[in-house]
Every structure is written in C-alpha cells, then in structure tokens.
Design an enzyme around this catalytic site. Sequence first.
Site, short mmCIF file in Angstrom:
data_model
loop_
_atom_site.label_atom_id
_atom_site.label_comp_id
_atom_site.label_asym_id
_atom_site.label_seq_id
_atom_site.Cartn_x
_atom_site.Cartn_y
_atom_site.Cartn_z
N ASP A 120 15.73 14.27 51.39
CA ASP A 120 15.18 14.74 52.67
C ASP A 120 15.93 14.18 53.87
O ASP A 120 15.95 14.80 54.92
CB ASP A 120 13.67 14.48 52.78
CG ASP A 120 13.27 13.02 52.68
OD1 ASP A 120 14.07 12.21 52.18
OD2 ASP A 120 12.14 12.70 53.09
N SER B 240 1.63 2.78 45.34
CA SER B 240 1.85 3.71 44.22
C SER B 240 3.00 4.67 44.49
O SER B 240 3.45 5.37 43.59
CB SER B 240 0.57 4.52 43.97
OG SER B 240 0.23 5.26 45.12
N GLU C 71 7.46 6.01 62.09
CA GLU C 71 7.85 5.15 60.96
C GLU C 71 9.30 4.68 61.12
O GLU C 71 9.63 3.54 60.82
CB GLU C 71 7.64 5.86 59.62
CG GLU C 71 7.74 4.89 58.46
CD GLU C 71 7.01 5.32 57.20
OE1 GLU C 71 7.33 4.75 56.15
OE2 GLU C 71 6.12 6.19 57.26
N ASP D 51 7.45 13.17 53.31
CA ASP D 51 6.10 12.67 53.06
C ASP D 51 5.12 13.15 54.13
O ASP D 51 4.03 13.64 53.82
CB ASP D 51 6.10 11.14 53.02
CG ASP D 51 6.94 10.59 51.88
OD1 ASP D 51 7.37 11.38 51.02
OD2 ASP D 51 7.17 9.37 51.85
#
Length: 387
Positions: free
Chosen positions: A36, A125, A162, A174
């Site tokens: 990405d 995770s 982010e 994401d």
Amino acid sequence: MKETVLNKFKELFGDGDGVHVYFAPGRVNLIGEHTDYNGGHVFPCALTIGTYAAVRKRDDRVLKFYSMNFPELGVIETSLDELTPSDAAGWTNYPKGVMWAFAERGMKMDRGLDIVLNGNIPNGSGLSSSASLEVLTGYYLKDLYGFDVTNIDLAKIGQYSENHFNGMNCGIMDQFASAMGRKDHAIFLDTADLSYEYAPLVLDGAKIVVTNSNVKHSLVNSEYNVRRSECEKALEELQTVVSIHGLGDLTEEQFEAYRSAIKDEVRVKRAKHAVYENQRTIRAVEALKNNDLPLFGELMNASHVSLRDDYQVSCDEIDVLVEEAWKVDGVIGSRITGGGFGGCTVSIVKDEAVESFQAQVGAAYQERVGRKADFYVVEIGDGPSRL
C-alpha cells in the site's frame, strides 16, 4: 458491547444524557501486504469486531479518555490545548492525533469530550486496532461537530495522523478498510490513486479463519519504517532507468529487466516483493471472480513465502502457524497478515475442516512454540457507524 461501554460511561461520568455510541471495525487483509505504500493493490475486508466509543461533549476544553481495555490506566485527562504526542499519553496518542489532524485541516473542536472506549480486537494481533481507533475518532468528530468529511477523508486523516503525529509511516490500507468496509465484501483498492471496487466474498463451502500467534515483537514499528525507506531507495534507483511513480507500476517481467539498477541485494529483495505481491493480488482478485478458490489459495501461500524470504517481516512463531496450516487437509491457503513480526495469520479453510484445523494447528503450535494460539472464524462487516 454497546450497553457495556454505555454503562461504564455512566459509572465514570455520572449519567448518560447526551451520550452517543459509535463503532469502527478492524480489518484483515486477504492478500497484498506491504504494497500500500508502494503504489500497489491491496485486498482487505472490514470485520465485525472493532472498537466502540461512548462520547459526550463537555462545556470546556478538557478531554477525558478511558479505555476498558486498559482499566489500570484509569481516566486520562488532557485538553484541546495539549494536542502533542508524548510517551506518557500512551494509547491516547491515536485519538489525539486524529483531533490534531482535523485541526490541521481547519476543523477545530470548540469543546472537549468525555470518551469511554471498549474494543474486541485482540491487542497486538495485527488486525488494525489502531486504524479502527483512528477511524472511530474521525467518525464521532464528524458526527458531533458537523465536520464536512467523507469516509475516504476519514481514512486519509487517520493515515496522516499516524504518519505525522505517531511517527508510523503506514500506508492507507488499514484506515481505508475500516472506513469503507461493506458487509460480505472485500475491497480491491489501488493505493496509487485510491480507485477501488467491492468484490463479493463468496467463499462457497469455506470460511476465513484468523489465527493469533499471541506474539508481538517490538521490531514491528521500527522495521516497518526501515522497509519503507528501503523501498523508496529502490524506487529512486529504478527511476534512473524506467519512468515509474511507484513499484506497483512494474510487472514481474519489467522488474527482472531493470532490477540491476538497484545497487543493494537487500533492496532488490524488498522491491521484488512489492512488485510480485502486487501482481499476485491482481491475479487473486481475478481468481475469486472466476470462483477459482484453489488458485486464490496458491497465491496466498506464495505471498507468505515472499513476506518470509524477500521482505523478511515474518517470525518463527508465524512461520510455524503457516507451516502447520499447510499440512491440514481442507486448508485452501494460509499466510501472515498485517505488518509482521508477530500478530496473525489468515487462512481460508473448508467448512468441514475448520474444527480439525483449530485442533491440529493449535496442538502443533503449543508443542513447537510453547504458546497457545487463538482462533477466530471471522465475519465481514460494514464500516463505521453511530449505533
């Protein structure tokens, strides 16, 4: 989950008047890893697990955060005048980063908030709890303050925060998957121009099973940024011999023709993964459209090998999970998913093999690694909402 977060809000802040509850999903990526930020394609889907928030406006500029996932931290208090990142702020750096990014775009909050969060994405995770939290924050800001933003804007703002507030040079996958999720569909996204299509995820007689290694190596953030800079350098070297904007512009044949322009063997491997993984993703979506699940599975397996050997973002524990999955009758494909260095694998497993898959892989992982793995038979859900 809605009632739980609402009840905790009342317990902490006195009553439930004027409180709204919101949800944003986590995601799993079926194929297209570390493409990405290289201008390639990805193929994620939103999950029905994610992050919930009960939120109410205050009459001052104070921000009060509480996470039911980190109850030992208590209520963390700050203000709209302190939107700067700090180690002491911990997890609140994610919502604060989104508030900061909105302000950077001229959308300033005039009043503070009381916020109670509860997530059912397992921590560490690799199912994008951070992107879920970013999209959730953007969604309730849009709703409560009337900011004029689309869900694609929310994805961009989440990524921007982010990158620039939290210092993690992630791509947009994401946040896009969380913001743009659609029930029973995966998103075929071209990250070069954000063009996308929804692909029905009709897995006749099969399920998506996510296996959590319960391991998260501390390398993930630092090495992620290293991989990104290695790819950027490889791209610069390739651009001396071929006109491209991103590694995703190259076919495998073109890459092999020009690879000698890359002057470092490690960078060759990184760029090779980005190019080949992008082409695998394009072929995998085509296979799905043709109901060719066996080919889709083969491409997933090849993706793992590339991530393990060329991109070197796997780890021993994840490799064990994938190797053991490949041994089980009824497993169509299995690979690492997410940023790497721990986290989860994603597998497509025939219905009749789901139980034996969990039993066999779980036992072998316990024996070889000395840890328990957790399994989730996941459902594909929608994007963010006010509940």
